[in-house]
Design a protein around this motif. Structure first.
Motif, PDB file in Angstrom:
ATOM      1  N   TYR A  78      14.659  41.159  28.700  1.00  0.00           N
ATOM      2  CA  TYR A  78      15.349  42.315  28.156  1.00  0.00           C
ATOM      3  C   TYR A  78      14.576  43.574  28.562  1.00  0.00           C
ATOM      4  O   TYR A  78      13.374  43.662  28.382  1.00  0.00           O
ATOM      5  CB  TYR A  78      15.422  42.215  26.626  1.00  0.00           C
ATOM      6  N   VAL A  79      15.261  44.568  29.150  1.00  0.00           N
ATOM      7  CA  VAL A  79      14.646  45.832  29.550  1.00  0.00           C
ATOM      8  C   VAL A  79      15.169  46.918  28.619  1.00  0.00           C
ATOM      9  O   VAL A  79      16.375  47.064  28.443  1.00  0.00           O
ATOM     10  CB  VAL A  79      14.993  46.172  31.016  1.00  0.00           C
ATOM     11  N   GLN A  80      14.228  47.675  28.042  1.00  0.00           N
ATOM     12  CA  GLN A  80      14.631  48.760  27.152  1.00  0.00           C
ATOM     13  C   GLN A  80      15.366  49.828  27.957  1.00  0.00           C
ATOM     14  O   GLN A  80      15.074  50.050  29.131  1.00  0.00           O
ATOM     15  CB  GLN A  80      13.407  49.361  26.483  1.00  0.00           C
ATOM     16  N   PRO A  81      16.310  50.534  27.343  1.00  0.00           N
ATOM     17  CA  PRO A  81      17.132  51.495  28.089  1.00  0.00           C
ATOM     18  C   PRO A  81      16.330  52.645  28.704  1.00  0.00           C
ATOM     19  O   PRO A  81      16.650  53.112  29.793  1.00  0.00           O
ATOM     20  CB  PRO A  81      18.106  52.026  27.049  1.00  0.00           C
ATOM     21  N   ASN A  82      15.283  53.133  28.059  1.00  0.00           N
ATOM     22  CA  ASN A  82      14.531  54.281  28.571  1.00  0.00           C
ATOM     23  C   ASN A  82      13.251  53.869  29.296  1.00  0.00           C
ATOM     24  O   ASN A  82      12.423  54.726  29.602  1.00  0.00           O
ATOM     25  CB  ASN A  82      14.176  55.230  27.428  1.00  0.00           C
TER      26      ASN A  82
ATOM     27  N   LYS B 142      12.680  55.499  32.797  1.00  0.00           N
ATOM     28  CA  LYS B 142      12.430  56.929  32.660  1.00  0.00           C
ATOM     29  C   LYS B 142      11.005  57.177  32.175  1.00  0.00           C
ATOM     30  O   LYS B 142      10.300  58.064  32.659  1.00  0.00           O
ATOM     31  CB  LYS B 142      13.431  57.544  31.682  1.00  0.00           C
ATOM     32  N   ARG B 143      10.532  56.382  31.212  1.00  0.00           N
ATOM     33  CA  ARG B 143       9.179  56.526  30.687  1.00  0.00           C
ATOM     34  C   ARG B 143       8.136  56.175  31.740  1.00  0.00           C
ATOM     35  O   ARG B 143       7.107  56.853  31.857  1.00  0.00           O
ATOM     36  CB  ARG B 143       9.004  55.641  29.454  1.00  0.00           C
ATOM     37  N   VAL B 144       8.396  55.153  32.524  1.00  0.00           N
ATOM     38  CA  VAL B 144       7.448  54.763  33.574  1.00  0.00           C
ATOM     39  C   VAL B 144       7.355  55.850  34.642  1.00  0.00           C
ATOM     40  O   VAL B 144       6.255  56.191  35.097  1.00  0.00           O
ATOM     41  CB  VAL B 144       7.850  53.410  34.201  1.00  0.00           C
ATOM     42  N   SER B 145       8.464  56.447  35.034  1.00  0.00           N
ATOM     43  CA  SER B 145       8.422  57.506  36.041  1.00  0.00           C
ATOM     44  C   SER B 145       7.733  58.749  35.483  1.00  0.00           C
ATOM     45  O   SER B 145       7.006  59.445  36.214  1.00  0.00           O
ATOM     46  CB  SER B 145       9.815  57.837  36.561  1.00  0.00           C
ATOM     47  N   ALA B 146       7.911  59.062  34.197  1.00  0.00           N
ATOM     48  CA  ALA B 146       7.218  60.201  33.586  1.00  0.00           C
ATOM     49  C   ALA B 146       5.716  59.963  33.563  1.00  0.00           C
ATOM     50  O   ALA B 146       4.924  60.875  33.842  1.00  0.00           O
ATOM     51  CB  ALA B 146       7.735  60.442  32.174  1.00  0.00           C
TER      52      ALA B 146
END
Length: 115
Positions: A3-7, A10-14
């Protein structure tokens, strides 16, 4: 099946952008609640602080304006003409010190306060 969290992406790229920004240095500080926060330092423009270069540039024109206002047009041009007759370094100085529109404007602004 995972299961991959939706954000998550985005958090990893930030975090990647923040880590890349920290290659120029970072500053850590403690907030009022005791949490230590690390912030990246700003990048310096072309390896030199841009504001310092701008201040030197403006200061040079103010210096030329002060010289022109205190000496007057005729004396100032005579001294620049003497420089123009000298060595290569003096000719370069004469080229830099010649009257330009910015110097003329600044000397007109400064002259009433000098005389």
């Amino acid at each position: 099946m995972s299961y991959v969290q939706p954000n998550f992406n985005k958090r990893v790229s930030a975090l990647g952008r923040k880590h890349e920004a920290m290659t120029y240095g970072y500053k850590s500080s403690m907030r009022h609640d005791g949490l230590i926060v690390v912030k990246p330092k700003r990048r310096v423009f072309w390896g030199y602080p841009f504001k310092m270069l701008l201040a030197l540039f403006v200061g040079f024109f103010v210096f030329k304006g002060l010289m022109l206002a205190s000496l007057g047009d005729i004396t100032y041009n005579e001294r620049v003409a003497k420089l123009h007759q000298g060595s290569a370094v003096e000719r370069g100085g004469a080229w830099v010190m010649q009257i330009d529109p910015a110097t003329k404007f600044l000397s007109g602004f400064i002259a009433p306060y000098i005389r």
